[in-house]
Write an enzyme that holds these catalytic residues in place. Sequence first.
Site, PDB file in Angstrom:
ATOM      1  N   ASP A 146      58.041  49.772   1.003  1.00 12.25           N
ATOM      2  CA  ASP A 146      58.104  49.579   2.447  1.00 12.25           C
ATOM      3  C   ASP A 146      57.529  48.188   2.745  1.00 12.25           C
ATOM      4  OD1 ASP A 146      58.528  50.940   5.056  1.00 12.25           O
ATOM      5  OD2 ASP A 146      56.367  50.815   5.238  1.00 12.25           O
TER       6      ASP A 146
ATOM      7  N   LYS B 145      51.994  60.818  -5.292  1.00 10.79           N
ATOM      8  CA  LYS B 145      52.787  61.955  -5.683  1.00 10.79           C
ATOM      9  C   LYS B 145      54.272  61.710  -5.399  1.00 10.79           C
ATOM     10  CE  LYS B 145      49.206  64.481  -3.484  1.00 10.79           C
ATOM     11  NZ  LYS B 145      48.875  65.421  -2.404  1.00 10.79           N
TER      12      LYS B 145
ATOM     13  N   ASP C  51      57.213  62.413   1.426  1.00  4.34           N
ATOM     14  CA  ASP C  51      56.581  63.348   2.361  1.00  4.34           C
ATOM     15  C   ASP C  51      56.371  62.754   3.751  1.00  4.34           C
ATOM     16  OD1 ASP C  51      54.472  61.506   1.492  1.00  4.34           O
ATOM     17  OD2 ASP C  51      53.109  62.837   2.567  1.00  4.34           O
TER      18      ASP C  51
HETATM   19  P1  IMP Z   1      53.971  50.038   1.099  1.00  5.16           P
HETATM   20  O1  IMP Z   1      55.193  49.470   0.422  1.00  5.16           O
HETATM   21  O2  IMP Z   1      52.684  49.500   0.549  1.00  5.16           O
HETATM   22  O3  IMP Z   1      54.050  49.910   2.595  1.00  5.16           O
HETATM   23  O4  IMP Z   1      53.838  51.578   0.827  1.00  5.16           O
HETATM   24  C1  IMP Z   1      54.866  52.357   0.418  1.00  5.16           C
HETATM   25  C2  IMP Z   1      54.405  53.795   0.509  1.00  5.16           C
HETATM   26  O5  IMP Z   1      54.461  54.223   1.875  1.00  5.16           O
HETATM   27  C3  IMP Z   1      55.333  54.688  -0.270  1.00  5.16           C
HETATM   28  O6  IMP Z   1      54.902  54.904  -1.577  1.00  5.16           O
HETATM   29  C4  IMP Z   1      55.340  55.940   0.566  1.00  5.16           C
HETATM   30  O7  IMP Z   1      54.281  56.791   0.146  1.00  5.16           O
HETATM   31  C5  IMP Z   1      55.052  55.499   1.974  1.00  5.16           C
HETATM   32  N1  IMP Z   1      56.308  55.398   2.782  1.00  5.16           N
HETATM   33  C6  IMP Z   1      56.862  54.289   3.284  1.00  5.16           C
HETATM   34  N2  IMP Z   1      57.987  54.558   3.966  1.00  5.16           N
HETATM   35  C7  IMP Z   1      58.167  55.898   3.862  1.00  5.16           C
HETATM   36  C8  IMP Z   1      59.188  56.805   4.347  1.00  5.16           C
HETATM   37  O8  IMP Z   1      60.181  56.453   5.000  1.00  5.16           O
HETATM   38  N3  IMP Z   1      59.002  58.115   4.030  1.00  5.16           N
HETATM   39  C9  IMP Z   1      57.946  58.579   3.307  1.00  5.16           C
HETATM   40  N4  IMP Z   1      56.982  57.764   2.827  1.00  5.16           N
HETATM   41  C10 IMP Z   1      57.089  56.438   3.109  1.00  5.16           C
HETATM   42 MG    MG Z   2      53.586  58.452  -0.441  1.00  6.82          MG
END
Ligand code: IMP
Ligand code: MG
Length: 185
Positions: free
Chosen positions: A108, A48, A164
Amino acid sequence: MDKQWKLYEDLDSILYTREQLAEAVAKLGERITRDYQGKKPVMVCILKGASVFFCDLIRQIDLPVEIDFMVVSSYGSGTATTGEVNIKKDLGRPVNGRDVIIVEDIVDSGVTLSSLKKWMDSKGVASLRICSLLDKPARRRVPLSVDYSCFEIPDAFVVGYGLDYAERYRNLPDIGVLSPRIYEK
Ligand code: IMP
Ligand code: MG
């Protein structure tokens, strides 16, 4: 003024105001419009978190875009990504032969998107680019390059404009750093 909203009491600082966001999103929309001249890209919103950004971005793109929505989560955690992605809501139409732009809120570790990228490649897309509102390169665990992003941010937990914490704060019009006292409770 809106910043008197009670929700703002949970933030340590505001990182990007709604005005800064609007300006950055407009610039990005112009860039995508230039880069995809003569094409009809399919823009895929990852729900979302990307929803608010997505709705603003598509309205800044002067191209015959199609839109679609996915809900995904990654099986991979830690440093080893399995390359598998859990599709909780699939695309509504096939994307083979199409120019696809995945639209995400924040990258991230990169685990979710690198898995989704492999999945999308297996569908025979003509081209694939990643567009993320925010990029946190310091936290990357798997190699993933983001083709389009509005802001590179430091390693802080941010909320608002779709992002969120425990499903809250998505409706904040600005992006702010969540006070650690909220998640350390
Ligand atoms: P990754 O890159 O697989 O670690 O996942 C990224 C997801 O983690 C994003 O789509 C967000 O839903 C969540 N996320 C990572 N950092 C943040 C943050 O600082 N605030 C809110 N959601 C985050
Ligand atoms: Mg998310």
